[in-house]
Every structure is written in structure tokens, then in C-alpha cells.
Design a protein around this motif. Sequence first.
Motif, PDB file in Angstrom:
ATOM      1  N   MET A   1      -3.819  -6.357  -4.857  1.00  0.00           N
ATOM      2  CA  MET A   1      -3.521  -5.301  -5.790  1.00  0.00           C
ATOM      3  C   MET A   1      -3.982  -5.748  -7.178  1.00  0.00           C
ATOM      4  N   SER A   2      -4.604  -4.844  -7.873  1.00  0.00           N
ATOM      5  CA  SER A   2      -5.081  -5.103  -9.234  1.00  0.00           C
ATOM      6  C   SER A   2      -4.420  -4.125 -10.184  1.00  0.00           C
ATOM      7  N   THR A   3      -4.230  -4.569 -11.408  1.00  0.00           N
ATOM      8  CA  THR A   3      -3.631  -3.702 -12.410  1.00  0.00           C
ATOM      9  C   THR A   3      -4.446  -3.742 -13.695  1.00  0.00           C
ATOM     10  N   ARG A   4      -4.290  -2.710 -14.474  1.00  0.00           N
ATOM     11  CA  ARG A   4      -4.858  -2.623 -15.814  1.00  0.00           C
ATOM     12  C   ARG A   4      -3.788  -2.064 -16.734  1.00  0.00           C
ATOM     13  N   SER A   5      -3.890  -2.415 -17.980  1.00  0.00           N
ATOM     14  CA  SER A   5      -2.960  -1.886 -18.968  1.00  0.00           C
ATOM     15  C   SER A   5      -3.761  -1.243 -20.088  1.00  0.00           C
ATOM     16  N   ALA A   6      -3.326  -0.073 -20.486  1.00  0.00           N
ATOM     17  CA  ALA A   6      -3.985   0.635 -21.591  1.00  0.00           C
ATOM     18  C   ALA A   6      -2.971   1.558 -22.230  1.00  0.00           C
ATOM     19  N   GLY A   7      -3.178   1.851 -23.492  1.00  0.00           N
ATOM     20  CA  GLY A   7      -2.260   2.716 -24.207  1.00  0.00           C
ATOM     21  C   GLY A   7      -2.795   4.128 -24.351  1.00  0.00           C
ATOM     22  N   THR A   8      -1.910   5.010 -24.767  1.00  0.00           N
ATOM     23  CA  THR A   8      -2.300   6.404 -24.995  1.00  0.00           C
ATOM     24  C   THR A   8      -2.360   6.743 -26.478  1.00  0.00           C
ATOM     25  N   SER A   9      -1.834   5.869 -27.299  1.00  0.00           N
ATOM     26  CA  SER A   9      -1.812   6.102 -28.736  1.00  0.00           C
ATOM     27  C   SER A   9      -3.182   5.830 -29.356  1.00  0.00           C
ATOM     28  N   PRO A  10      -3.551   6.573 -30.379  1.00  0.00           N
ATOM     29  CA  PRO A  10      -4.815   6.273 -31.078  1.00  0.00           C
ATOM     30  C   PRO A  10      -4.833   4.851 -31.650  1.00  0.00           C
ATOM     31  N   ASN A  11      -3.658   4.270 -31.872  1.00  0.00           N
ATOM     32  CA  ASN A  11      -3.572   2.918 -32.432  1.00  0.00           C
ATOM     33  C   ASN A  11      -3.557   1.830 -31.362  1.00  0.00           C
ATOM     34  N   ALA A  12      -3.593   2.196 -30.104  1.00  0.00           N
ATOM     35  CA  ALA A  12      -3.492   1.211 -29.025  1.00  0.00           C
ATOM     36  C   ALA A  12      -4.628   0.209 -29.111  1.00  0.00           C
ATOM     37  N   ARG A  13      -4.292  -1.037 -28.816  1.00  0.00           N
ATOM     38  CA  ARG A  13      -5.312  -2.097 -28.811  1.00  0.00           C
ATOM     39  C   ARG A  13      -6.414  -1.757 -27.813  1.00  0.00           C
ATOM     40  N   ARG A  14      -6.032  -1.225 -26.663  1.00  0.00           N
ATOM     41  CA  ARG A  14      -6.989  -0.769 -25.645  1.00  0.00           C
ATOM     42  C   ARG A  14      -6.511   0.597 -25.185  1.00  0.00           C
ATOM     43  N   ARG A  15      -7.278   1.630 -25.474  1.00  0.00           N
ATOM     44  CA  ARG A  15      -6.904   3.000 -25.090  1.00  0.00           C
ATOM     45  C   ARG A  15      -7.353   3.310 -23.674  1.00  0.00           C
ATOM     46  N   ILE A  16      -6.565   4.103 -22.990  1.00  0.00           N
ATOM     47  CA  ILE A  16      -6.914   4.509 -21.631  1.00  0.00           C
ATOM     48  C   ILE A  16      -8.204   5.323 -21.662  1.00  0.00           C
ATOM     49  N   SER A  17      -9.020   5.132 -20.651  1.00  0.00           N
ATOM     50  CA  SER A  17     -10.326   5.785 -20.614  1.00  0.00           C
ATOM     51  C   SER A  17     -10.512   6.546 -19.308  1.00  0.00           C
ATOM     52  N   GLU A  18     -11.564   7.332 -19.291  1.00  0.00           N
ATOM     53  CA  GLU A  18     -11.931   8.042 -18.068  1.00  0.00           C
ATOM     54  C   GLU A  18     -12.199   7.039 -16.946  1.00  0.00           C
ATOM     55  N   ASP A  19     -12.847   5.920 -17.269  1.00  0.00           N
ATOM     56  CA  ASP A  19     -13.111   4.894 -16.260  1.00  0.00           C
ATOM     57  C   ASP A  19     -11.821   4.332 -15.666  1.00  0.00           C
ATOM     58  N   ASP A  20     -10.809   4.150 -16.507  1.00  0.00           N
ATOM     59  CA  ASP A  20      -9.513   3.663 -16.006  1.00  0.00           C
ATOM     60  C   ASP A  20      -8.933   4.639 -14.992  1.00  0.00           C
ATOM     61  N   LEU A  21      -9.001   5.924 -15.312  1.00  0.00           N
ATOM     62  CA  LEU A  21      -8.435   6.930 -14.413  1.00  0.00           C
ATOM     63  C   LEU A  21      -9.221   7.017 -13.105  1.00  0.00           C
ATOM     64  N   ARG A  22     -10.521   6.882 -13.182  1.00  0.00           N
ATOM     65  CA  ARG A  22     -11.324   6.902 -11.951  1.00  0.00           C
ATOM     66  C   ARG A  22     -11.042   5.674 -11.087  1.00  0.00           C
TER      67      ARG A  22
END
Length: 82
Positions: free
Chosen positions: A1-22
Motif C-alpha cells: 500500500m502506498s500513500t500520498r499527502s497533499a493539502g486543499t488550501s492555496p497555502n498548502a506546501r503541496r496541493r492536491i493535483s489531478e495526478d494525485d486523484l488519478r
Amino acid sequence: MSTRSAGTSPNARRRISEDDLRWADVLMVMEHKHRDRIVAAFPDLAELLLIHVLDIPDEYREMDPELVELLTLVVPTLLHQE
């Protein structure tokens, strides 16, 4: 199992992307507003994913021991429901 972390806020260090969702099979967000932001930004992709709202207030610092403990209790239960 693999995981990723991303934020939804414009200020997030790493914002969630279309690639993350795919890439994802399942999304887990801390609050309903996080799910709402993902659905608003990526409606077509979000429709295809199971998004769990953990109902954990987004008030913790990264790797806060209390947050890690909460996630350790909640996340495995949700993964076993899949």
C-alpha cells in the motif's frame, strides 16, 4: 500500500493535483470542507473516487503525536471496509 499527502488550501506546501486523484484508489480528508474543495476543483475525477471524511479538526501541526494516534486508530478501520 502506498500513500500520498497533499493539502486543499492555496497555502498548502503541496496541493492536491489531478495526478494525485488519478493515482488514488481512496481519498481521506480531515474535514468536510476539504472534500468540498476537491469536488469543486475536480468534479469529474472526484465523482469516481470514494472520499472518506475523517471528521478530525484540521488544527494539528504536521506529525503531531496526537494526530498520528488518531489516524492510526481511524484509517485502518476504513481501509478494511473497502
